[in-house]
Enzyme design. Structure first.
Site, short mmCIF file in Angstrom:
data_model
loop_
_atom_site.label_atom_id
_atom_site.label_comp_id
_atom_site.label_asym_id
_atom_site.label_seq_id
_atom_site.Cartn_x
_atom_site.Cartn_y
_atom_site.Cartn_z
N CYS A 178 0.36 2.02 -5.76
CA CYS A 178 -0.50 2.97 -6.47
C CYS A 178 0.18 4.32 -6.63
O CYS A 178 1.08 4.69 -5.88
CB CYS A 178 -1.82 3.15 -5.72
SG CYS A 178 -2.93 1.75 -5.91
N HIS A 212 0.83 -1.20 0.00
CA HIS A 212 0.00 0.00 0.00
C HIS A 212 0.87 1.26 0.00
O HIS A 212 1.96 1.29 0.59
CB HIS A 212 -0.89 0.03 1.23
CG HIS A 212 -1.90 -1.08 1.27
ND1 HIS A 212 -2.96 -1.15 0.39
CD2 HIS A 212 -2.00 -2.16 2.07
CE1 HIS A 212 -3.67 -2.23 0.65
NE2 HIS A 212 -3.12 -2.87 1.66
#
Length: 260
Positions: free
Chosen positions: A234, A168
């Site tokens: 991301c 993440h």
């Protein structure tokens, strides 16, 4: 001696990657046909294309993608390469992969246990992620923002082929393990420790930021004869409504040292 081949070397894997809240969903279509398509619930991703494409950039018009993945670096904007471009060339001399274990017991022991990236102060445990019954590849639990996920059907770090590790970039509570991943550049080192006592050092060869609608599937997950590593998280713009980022940051690295 005949070259040992991993499952990934016997056929070309295809994966699609999609991110969700502060994370990244890895989508792996095993060998481009064997495994079911996987996505994390955000927008569907387009498959790799045979021809170079143009990317529309907000307020900047269209531009032709470069033929190679960029090296990254301080204050260097990250851009995607053409979809037909190969992985970037190794920054340091390549060392031979670690042979894959021959027994089931040895295979169980040979798992990544920790990753360290000195430049961006990452020192994180490695957990395994896989697909669920709906065909979605998991990410590390949001309750453990400092943990990364290794796709357990990709090569064990150190072995031939592209080992896949995701993490993440952020959670609702703040930055996560790969918050600074975009700062890596060609020549930086990544250390992956294995539960069998072996230690691998990878050297970054390139880094890019690619739209999830044109993810470089073949470049990221295509077969390699040497040991390589892909770190994915991301990037881009965060859509609060969709709980999704527009892009993925992909770091390419090649095995440059091993011990144990």
């Amino acid at each position: 001696m005949a070259e040992q081949k991993t499952p990934m070397q016997r056929a070309l894997p295809g994966l699609l990657v999609a991110g969700s809240l502060g994370g990244v969903g890895l989508v792996m279509v095993s060998l481009l046909s064997l495994a079911p398509p996987v996505q994390d619930g955000s927008t569907p991703l387009a498959a790799a294309k045979d021809q170079p494409t143009k990317v529309e950039v907000s307020n900047a018009g269209a531009f032709v993608l470069p033929a190679t993945v960029g090296p990254g670096g301080k204050n260097a904007p990250l851009t995607p390469a053409r979809l037909d471009a190969p992985p970037p060339l190794a920054a340091l001399p390549v060392v031979a992969p670690i042979p894959a274990p021959k027994t089931r017991a040895a295979k169980v022991k040979a798992r990544p246990s920790r990753i360290k990236i000195p430049k961006i102060k990452v020192n994180a445990p490695v957990g395994a992620v896989t697909v669920n019954i709906k065909g979605k590849l998991g990410t590390p639990p949001l309750s453990k923002p400092n943990q990364v996920g290794w796709y357990r059907f990709s090569p064990v770090p150190g072995e031939a082929g592209p080992s896949i590790i995701n993490g993440h970039v952020a959670t609702r509570k703040g930055p996560a393990v790969f918050d600074r991943l975009r700062e890596l550049a060609k020549g930086d080192h990544i250390y992956v420790y294995r539960s069998d006592g072996k230690v691998t050092r990878y050297t970054v060869s390139g880094i890019e930021q690619a739209s999830k609608t044109s993810f470089p599937t073949n470049r990221v997950y295509g077969n390699t004869n040497d040991a390589q590593l892909r770190l994915i998280t991301c990037g881009g713009v965060y859509n609060k409504t969709a709980h999704s980022y527009t892009d993925n940051i992909v770091v390419y690295a090649t095995l440059s040292k091993k011990k144990g």
